[in-house]
Design an enzyme around this catalytic site. Structure first.
Site, PDB file in Angstrom:
ATOM      1  CB  ALA A 134       1.507  -0.868  -9.441  1.00 54.72           C
ATOM      2  CB  THR A 135       0.084   2.641  -5.504  1.00 56.92           C
ATOM      3  OG1 THR A 135       0.855   3.366  -6.469  1.00 56.92           O
ATOM      4  CG2 THR A 135       0.306   3.249  -4.138  1.00 56.92           C
TER       5      THR A 135
ATOM      6  CD  GLN B  55       7.175   2.035 -15.895  1.00 59.01           C
ATOM      7  OE1 GLN B  55       7.106   1.804 -17.099  1.00 59.01           O
ATOM      8  NE2 GLN B  55       6.579   3.066 -15.317  1.00 59.01           N
TER       9      GLN B  55
ATOM     10  CB  SER C  62      -1.199  -0.829 -12.457  1.00 57.76           C
ATOM     11  OG  SER C  62      -0.398  -0.056 -13.295  1.00 57.76           O
TER      12      SER C  62
ATOM     13  CB  THR D  51     -18.590  -5.617  -5.428  1.00 56.53           C
ATOM     14  OG1 THR D  51     -19.453  -5.598  -4.299  1.00 56.53           O
ATOM     15  CG2 THR D  51     -19.328  -6.156  -6.627  1.00 56.53           C
TER      16      THR D  51
ATOM     17  CB  CYS E 201       4.821   8.603  -9.201  1.00 61.57           C
ATOM     18  SG  CYS E 201       3.610   7.666 -10.123  1.00 61.57           S
TER      19      CYS E 201
END
Lengths: 396, 380
Positions: B69-70, B179, B197, B235, B321
């Site tokens: 997600a970042t 979330q 993510s 890739t 985080c």
């Protein structure tokens, strides 16, 4: 009252003595398409009715939009009674659930025993709606809500705005045909149009490994899958064309490569068609599009077979063909950039007006009958089902 | 062990790991290669992608795989900023975002972009009126997370979209849905760009995606051959994608019932916490049940977490985080520094059991009492 789906036949209803043959095929096709949806199908000469055991109307309607032979279909309500007052009450109950400001009542009375004429019943029902629902008015030209009432001998059916089907004839009524499927834009469209007229298709693909890749073959399988939706599954014949193609390349003058290659393809197609009881060959040739599709070329190539060759897109412009390809969702697959056996070994200047005599003479330079026999013997056949089964179910 | 930190990350589920291993062993080809092994991998890749897209009701060309997600947030914010800077340099974000959003915004400020913060009410809901006022003709992007990671406040994306598009139809709406997905239903058609993510839905770490509505144009951050995806070259990590796809299918299956179940667990916890004098529950009517955030009056959150750790119970201070700072979300909600100073987040999942909750509550009671008494004696 009972909620169901009602199908109208369109062109099929012009058939006379053999109408049942068409309708039976349509019923088979509908039940094939809906086989996992838990439905019951009944039909008579005017309408087909599908009753659902679950509330999956959306799913059913989506499937019906891909079945040839259906002109129009409606989600309809079969009323419990044919008594005039009961009809008024039930129709009003249904109409009240709709949001609209203008409406029109359209009655069809095929049951002539019903005491009121269609026009009279329109007026009566319109009056009831006007009286019971505030702020609505009649608009006979562009109504927001069209209230259809069909009074038939087996009951009264009410439905609102209809959905268009894709028309055509039920797949299978015309017999079988063999489509030369290349992987380009035109041949899937040609196939679609043939299916539309009731031809049940099998497909034939020429591969030339290693000159053509697995990706090219997968692309053709993908295209066949898209056609299978309309065709109730599809059988794909795959002919290994490498030896024939390289032999032509080594033995014949290069400006005649394409002409002779196409003559070989036609011969093979005819044999495969006959072996599989296909009555015609279908292909995506369009007049003048490439060297092998000039009228002269068509003559020289076509003389090798006796079977009728139908070219549904012969008189279409490329853009018209592309429009249909987009509609049937084959376009994006068709334009994937893989070599197919018509694009390898392309001479710089293919002959545009080939001569019969030369083509015949050059052909004699190769043992083509043996090569054809070898190519057809034990060729690969893939049965493609339209069922969108999850591949890799173990992994995903 | 009792794991109550599912909003930080989730363990990879057994089935997902099986798929990962199988894809690694059996599909060795590079999906960009043209030979048979490459094609085999490509077909699997396409099926995995198609499954994700079908589950989310989006088109395959609208999905860009990222490392998480970042990266997706970076791709969205910087990508929009670069692509649309001629149209304007204003970006609007909420006060309830993930730290990565704020860090990107800080960077963009150094590049001449102006960041505006939109207010929320005391329930955490975005202040519609304020949002309306803050969107200007040069606002190129609004970024508001679907569910806040600290207190679990869920935003009404559809309404937000309507407000944004009414004020400025050209403003792009981005939402970090990390979330939300797998916990509550999200309709991606309410958003132009969405980040998420895989490791929050029992998938592997190192994969996520950016959903990009086909009308939005982005400048890529990572350039390369563009064979796999023009926006994100490299890739394709096939085993990760396959595992992600499977995790997504499992996560979205029966999502309403799972939510109902978690709601029950949530009620039990909240009921218990509300009996403590020194504990405030940071919960509003828009909080999803999976996240429970509490503020501790006397006890230091970090100490309590380590104390619980001794009994193999694992949870977080505000978020994994942003540990160590004030809880930005609690600040945004209550504007109370003391309350935001010492917060704990308990995050649940549908795999959390009733027994785990009971055991946790018992141990929590002991540990809390011990630390609370200690702090009190100190004061005395």
């Amino acid at each position: 009252m009972e909620k169901l789906v009602m199908i109208k036949y369109g062109e099929l209803s012009t058939k006379k003595d053999n109408i049942n043959f068409f309708l039976k095929q349509l019923k088979d096709n509908v039940s094939f398409a809906l086989k996992q949806m838990d439905v019951n199908i009944k039909f008579d000469k005017g309408r087909m009715f599908i009753t659902l055991n679950k509330d999956n109307f959306d799913e059913v309607c989506k499937a019906l939009k891909k079945i040839f032979g259906i002109y129009e279909f409606d989600v309809a309500y079969k009323l419990d009674s044919k008594n005039e007052e009961d009809i008024k009450k039930s129709v009003l109950e249904l109409v009240k659930k709709k949001e609209f400001t203008t409406f029109k009542v359209q009655t069809k009375r095929s049951d002539k025993k019903f005491p009121k004429e269609s026009m009279e019943f329109n007026r009566l029902m319109g009056g009831v709606i006007l009286k019971s629902i505030p702020n609505v008015r009649v608009d006979v030209h562009n109504p927001e809500l069209l209230v259809n009432i069909e009074i038939r001998s087996d009951g009264v059916y009410v439905y609102f705005n209809s959905e268009k089907g894709i028309g055509g004839y039920p797949v299978g009524v015309a017999g079988k045909g063999l489509l030369m499927l290349s992987g380009g834009i035109d041949s899937p469209v040609a196939g679609y149009l043939a299916i539309k007229r009731g031809v049940k298709l099998e497909c034939l693909y020429f591969e030339s490994p290693p000159h053509t890749s697995i990706e090219a073959k997968n692309k053709v399988i993908e295209l066949a899958k898209k056609l299978a939706v309309y065709n109730n599954n599809i059988k794909l014949h795959i002919i290994n064309f490498t030896e024939i193609q390289t032999t032509i390349y080594q033995n014949c003058p290069h400006e005649y490569l394409i002409t002779i290659m196409r003559r070989m393809m036609y011969r093979i197609s005819e044999i495969v068609a006959r072996n599989n009881r296909c009555k015609i060959i279908v292909n995506g040739e369009s007049i003048g599009q490439v060297a092998s599709q000039t009228l002269t070329s068509m003559n020289v190539i076509n003389e090798t077979v006796k079977i009728p060759v139908i070219r549904p897109v012969a008189c279409f412009d490329k853009l018209e063909i592309i429009d249909i390809a987009k509609k049937i969702d084959t376009y994006e697959t068709s334009i994937l950039p893989y070599e197919d056996c018509c694009t390898i070994f392309v001479p710089d200047h293919p002959v545009i007006n080939p001569e019969f005599a030369k083509a015949r003479e050059y052909e004699k330079l190769l043992p083509y009958e043996d090569l054809i026999y070898k190519a057809i013997k034990g060729h690969e056949i893939i049965n493609i089902t339209k069922d969108d089964k999850v591949e890799f179910s173990d992994l995903l | 062990m009792i794991y109550l930190d599912y909003s930080a990350t989730t363990p990879v589920s057994f089935d997902v790991l099986e798929s990962y291993n199988k894809a690694t062993k059996d599909y060795i080809g590079n999906a960009n290669s043209i030979h048979a092994l490459g094609v085999k991998s490509k077909i699997l890749l396409n099926s995995a992608t198609k499954q994700i897209c079908d589950l989310l009701g989006i088109l395959e060309e609208e999905l860009v795989y990222t490392s998480g997600a970042t990266e997706a947030n970076n791709m969205a914010l910087k990508g929009v900023a670069l692509a649309y800077q001629n149209r304007g340099k204003n970006i609007v974000v909420s006060k309830l975002e993930h730290p990565s959003i704020y860090k990107i915004c800080e960077f963009l400020e150094t590049q001449g972009f102006e960041i505006t913060y939109v207010d929320n009410d005391s329930d955490g809901l975005i202040d519609f009126e304020d949002l309306k006022n803050k969107i200007r003709s040069d606002t190129i992007l609004v970024s508001i997370c679907a569910v806040n990671s600290e207190v679990g406040v869920r935003q009404p994306l559809k309404t937000l979209r309507q407000i944004i598009k009414k004020e400025n139809p050209d403003t792009i709406f981005h939402s970090d849905i990390t979330q939300a997905i797998g916990k509550v239903t999200v309709n991606l058609h309410d958003i132009d760009l969405a980040s998420m993510s895989s490791h929050k839905i029992f998938g592997p770490k190192g994969i996520g995606f950016l959903y990009k509505n086909s009308k939005v144009h982005l400048i890529p951050l990572i350039h390369g051959s563009g064979k796999f995806n023009e926006l994100r070259s490299g890739t394709p990590p096939l085993p990760l994608i396959v595992a992600f796809s499977k995790a997504m299918r499992i996560a979205l299956n029966d999502i309403e019932n799972k939510e109902m179940y978690v709601r029950k667990l949530n009620s039990r916890l909240c009921e218990s916490f509300s009996s403590y004098e020194g504990i405030k529950i940071n919960k509003t009517k828009y909080s999803i049940p999976h996240i429970i955030n509490i503020s501790l009056d006397n006890v230091k959150a970090e100490t309590l977490i380590h104390a619980l750790e001794e009994e193999e119970i694992y949870l977080s201070t505000n978020t994994a985080c942003s540990s160590g700072d004030l809880s930005t979300a609690v600040m945004a909600l209550y504007n109370d520094k003391h309350r935001a100073l010492s917060t704990i987040r308990i995050s649940l999942s549908y795999v959390t059991t009733d027994e785990e909750v009971s055991k946790f509550l018992n141990i929590f009671k002991d540990k809390y009492k011990m630390l609370n008494d200690l702090m009190k004696s100190k004061e005395e």
